[in-house]
Scaffold this motif. Sequence first.
Motif, PDB file in Angstrom:
ATOM      1  N   VAL A  39       0.845  -1.196   0.000  1.00 59.67           N
ATOM      2  CA  VAL A  39       0.000   0.000   0.000  1.00 59.67           C
ATOM      3  C   VAL A  39       0.880   1.245   0.000  1.00 59.67           C
ATOM      4  O   VAL A  39       1.832   1.342   0.754  1.00 59.67           O
ATOM      5  CB  VAL A  39      -0.868   0.041   1.267  1.00 59.67           C
ATOM      6  CG1 VAL A  39      -1.770   1.265   1.227  1.00 59.67           C
ATOM      7  CG2 VAL A  39      -1.701  -1.190   1.375  1.00 59.67           C
ATOM      8  N   SER A  40       0.540   2.176  -0.842  1.00 66.82           N
ATOM      9  CA  SER A  40       1.246   3.454  -0.810  1.00 66.82           C
ATOM     10  C   SER A  40       0.607   4.343   0.241  1.00 66.82           C
ATOM     11  O   SER A  40      -0.586   4.627   0.189  1.00 66.82           O
ATOM     12  CB  SER A  40       1.160   4.119  -2.173  1.00 66.82           C
ATOM     13  OG  SER A  40       1.381   5.492  -2.035  1.00 66.82           O
ATOM     14  N   SER A  57      -0.652   7.718  -1.439  1.00 67.86           N
ATOM     15  CA  SER A  57      -1.711   7.784  -2.443  1.00 67.86           C
ATOM     16  C   SER A  57      -2.813   6.762  -2.203  1.00 67.86           C
ATOM     17  O   SER A  57      -3.868   6.852  -2.799  1.00 67.86           O
ATOM     18  CB  SER A  57      -1.126   7.566  -3.840  1.00 67.86           C
ATOM     19  OG  SER A  57      -0.748   6.216  -4.000  1.00 67.86           O
ATOM     20  N   GLY A  58      -2.566   5.786  -1.346  1.00 64.90           N
ATOM     21  CA  GLY A  58      -3.571   4.764  -1.103  1.00 64.90           C
ATOM     22  C   GLY A  58      -3.586   3.676  -2.159  1.00 64.90           C
ATOM     23  O   GLY A  58      -4.350   2.735  -2.065  1.00 64.90           O
ATOM     24  N   ASP A  59      -2.722   3.798  -3.171  1.00 71.72           N
ATOM     25  CA  ASP A  59      -2.661   2.757  -4.208  1.00 71.72           C
ATOM     26  C   ASP A  59      -2.145   1.452  -3.629  1.00 71.72           C
ATOM     27  O   ASP A  59      -1.315   1.454  -2.726  1.00 71.72           O
ATOM     28  CB  ASP A  59      -1.663   3.165  -5.308  1.00 71.72           C
ATOM     29  CG  ASP A  59      -2.216   4.224  -6.219  1.00 71.72           C
ATOM     30  OD1 ASP A  59      -3.313   4.009  -6.744  1.00 71.72           O
ATOM     31  OD2 ASP A  59      -1.567   5.276  -6.374  1.00 71.72           O
ATOM     32  N   MET A  60      -2.617   0.334  -4.210  1.00 74.28           N
ATOM     33  CA  MET A  60      -1.970  -0.935  -3.932  1.00 74.28           C
ATOM     34  C   MET A  60      -0.980  -1.127  -5.061  1.00 74.28           C
ATOM     35  O   MET A  60      -1.374  -1.384  -6.202  1.00 74.28           O
ATOM     36  CB  MET A  60      -2.985  -2.077  -3.931  1.00 74.28           C
ATOM     37  CG  MET A  60      -4.038  -1.990  -2.865  1.00 74.28           C
ATOM     38  SD  MET A  60      -3.376  -2.082  -1.207  1.00 74.28           S
ATOM     39  CE  MET A  60      -3.058  -3.829  -1.052  1.00 74.28           C
ATOM     40  N   ARG A  61       0.317  -1.007  -4.756  1.00 74.20           N
ATOM     41  CA  ARG A  61       1.280  -1.049  -5.847  1.00 74.20           C
ATOM     42  C   ARG A  61       1.941  -2.423  -5.945  1.00 74.20           C
ATOM     43  O   ARG A  61       2.410  -2.953  -4.931  1.00 74.20           O
ATOM     44  CB  ARG A  61       2.344   0.028  -5.634  1.00 74.20           C
ATOM     45  CG  ARG A  61       1.745   1.412  -5.757  1.00 74.20           C
ATOM     46  CD  ARG A  61       2.776   2.487  -5.723  1.00 74.20           C
ATOM     47  NE  ARG A  61       3.482   2.551  -4.464  1.00 74.20           N
ATOM     48  CZ  ARG A  61       4.124   3.651  -4.033  1.00 74.20           C
ATOM     49  NH1 ARG A  61       4.134   4.743  -4.769  1.00 74.20           N
ATOM     50  NH2 ARG A  61       4.741   3.654  -2.889  1.00 74.20           N
TER      51      ARG A  61
END
Lengths: 159, 505, 321
Positions: free
Chosen positions: B180-181, B184-188
């Motif tokens: 998780v970033s 940004s909340g992205d799952m990278r």
Amino acid sequence: MFQLKMNIAGKRAKNILGSLTFGMLGTFMLYAAQDFESAGRVTPAFIGCGLLFLSVLLIIVEFSKSELLPPPTAITGSLVRRSLFIALMVIWVVALPYLGFVVAGCLAFAIISAAVPKNSNKTSTNFALNTVAGVLTTIGFWVVLTAFLKVPLPEATFF
Amino acid sequence: MEFLQHISASFSPYILAVGTCGLFLGILLGALPGLSSTFSCAVMLPISFSMDPVPGLIFLGTVYMGSTYGGSFSAILIKTPGTPQSITTTFDGFPMAKRGEGGLALSIACMASVIGGLTGIFVFLWLAPPLAEFALMFGPAEYFWLALFGLTIIASLSEGNLMKGLISGFFGLALSQIGVSVVSGDMRFTYENSALIGGIPIIPATIGLLCLPVAIDLIADADHHLSTPLTERSNNFLRAARAIWDRKQNALRSSIIGTLVGIIPAAGGAIASLVAYAEASRTAKKSDRFGDGDPGGIIASESANNATVGSGLIPTFVLGIPGTPPDAVILGAMMVHGVQIGPKLFTEHNDIVLTFLSGMTIATVLMLPVGLFLGRFIYSAVTKMPKSYLVPMVALMLVIGSFAIQNNYHDIVIMLVLGIIAWVISRFGFPAPPIVLGLLLGPIAEQGFAQALMIGRAKDSVLEIFFARPISIALIGCILAAIVLPPLLRRSSFNRLRMKENVST
Amino acid sequence: MRLIVKGCLVSLAIFSAISASSSVNAFPEKSVRLTVGFGPGGPSGIAARFMQKRFTAVTGQELIIINKPGAGGAKAWSQIKKDKKDGYELTLLNFPHTVLQPIARGKNAGYSYEDIQPVLYYTSVPQVLAVRKDSPIKTFKDLVSAIKAKPGSVTIGGTGIGGSNHSAFYKFNKVGGFKAAYVPFKDTSSTIAGLKSGSTDAAWTFTTQGVKDGDSIRLLAIASDKRMSLFPELPTLTELGYPVVDVAYWSIGVPPGTTSNIRQKVSDAFQKVVNDASVKADMSKGGYQPILIPYPKSNEFKARLGKDYGAVGKALSKKKK
């Protein structure tokens, strides 16, 4: 002379293969970064660029350099044993959830210790001794971790 | 003088017993690969709940101190940092042990730890409230620059081929992007794989990257793991003391760096020892060979990481912000024990603070005999152990160490995969330690950068926030010095070295 | 012959009934494992430790807490499915996190809303708006006028993206029609460090921080439906004209597929622990608000939270796209 040339060619091939792999990783990161939010995109893109740039640079340097870098320390010992050890570790880890910590640990301990090269040839007694030591060590760790540190280790699901 | 009275007061057998027990347990847990200080403290929490608040805190504090030092055992003897704080101890400790000076390395680590530990505690004792303000001078931009500074030691770790070292470092940074970033909340890069959701955990990764290659090489031949000691008959204690005395500037500077980094919230001992190591290798003499078994590297690393134990408690006690990860556990224990923290603790309940600190001081001093004794014992055990026992033992500890900390099977898989990668790429000339640095520092750099950018944009002051704050300027100066100076200094010595090699071949 | 079989069956039934009833009373018969998706020192870790302190005294068995931090709790929650369904392998559930994450992250969350099975909601913390003690923003009114004076320039910290702080930030901005800059931090203590160092102007955080950091931060408003006895002076956002209620809840969770009998036993056992006077007192002193929603009511409560936060979660993840 021929030997030396082969060494250089081998080293060169290794360097180029290494750079290409990391260059591909960099390209992949740049590509994948497009899917992320603006805040989450910057770092992977930067890292991808860095990897790509460095690996291209490494290839350029590899082809342009005229003198030999100090050779890395030669790798000694048996490559077969190394591969065997890696294979044993992989099998151990894969089998761990099925056999549980204790059984897998004892087995792995005995097999790995058998795979270690020995100076003497008293192999059979050594093997028995190491197996006993392995069982004791594994059980010792198991007792300390589960009873004292309260870390539940993987239990067998197979039996 | 009030402190001296408290020292005598805390010389009660009970406190002494609690402190020694904590120290002993801490050293043993810290020495086991993977069992970090945070883990050790968390495991000991239930025991501390059964005590009164002050002995309970002393117990946790000494566990923390002991484990920070204990991490150096496995770092030196099997190149596996027992705790993340001793990652940098492996850089010079293991080469020393390899060439037969493991006993000396362990003694140096012990003394450096005591020096660092006492520095941190005394700074806490006399300067806690004013220094807590220092913690508040650290904003996102400063974290960013600090992480970059930590990354500069890649240069000193990749002697021979800087470019490959940098590629390794970037590979580590790339690994740090998984999960998780925060910003940004992205799952990278997780690809719906539950093993990767939480990212690459630092402890299993470190164990795999640094130690699995060692284990793989151990099995290749029948030679002894560590060279047979040549000079071990002579007194390690005196030799270690002389080694430290010769490098007293290093020990002092590293203790102070450790103290300062310990105060910075959430930075912790791993970062402190990295920064101290970077400074030590930057200011090293030409004859020093950092990364190749220089005692200075152990001194820098161990005095810095033990200094964070005391100083990390400064923001914890004064501001309620944990200075290092294990301090979060101690803070939690204080809340559950109902000890009120904040400046009031120092004015109204000063006796709690003083008793706690004197307990810690006694325990740290005790670390010298206990540590030297354990060091001698463990060293001779490792050197005398037959290889057919040592190799499976190391393999077993790798599996346990990566599993235990989070009770997570995926972590063993991550350890194994990264370890194999590290071994393969090391055959291609790419070093493994920079990967660990990238993994450790990547998230700090990224979060600092993104937060500073967000704040800068909101305030229309992006440039000011990065370049116009005093600590940022100082850190940028250090970064530049670390990048520019060593090549200049080293050119001359490298030329000389090559000339010598040419003569010999 | 038939009679003997019948007799055996009857006695077997009686025996099993007796053993069943005795095991109802006897839970737990061995140590109980509770996985926490956050580090040992954060609000969730402490919420679990309160129970650990008294668990042995009340139940006679040990409570083993395993911290599995990562991905805002998701690392632990993604593994609930694999736990044994015998009531001895439990997980601490955070709300609204477990509602918001599956919406925002989809399959990448590692678990679904259905995997989350609360059996006893036992404590909660309302969210608060906080500023540094020496900030020029003295009151809630100051904050509102600062936000209005230059939209987008006031920085507000919080933990993570798409978590409970972010949801409070979003709700508050929506109700007031505000625009501010949200700065995400990795955990609560980093958020507070950012606030205290002056990096951010204000922060969304929890009442626990109000207790811990009372000397150095000032709370402006609380996002609960009524004032908290620990902070009698602190107005609710609803009183101030901005009806935002955002409270974080903790519940004991069981793996999906656990029988209702076991759920009831777990709920009952933990209820005894959190009803212990000293646990309650510790929690209240620490800024937690003890509540008690046992099984089976916990299911209704989960459905309510799911409905409440479903819309917010969709909005937060839509705003991202």
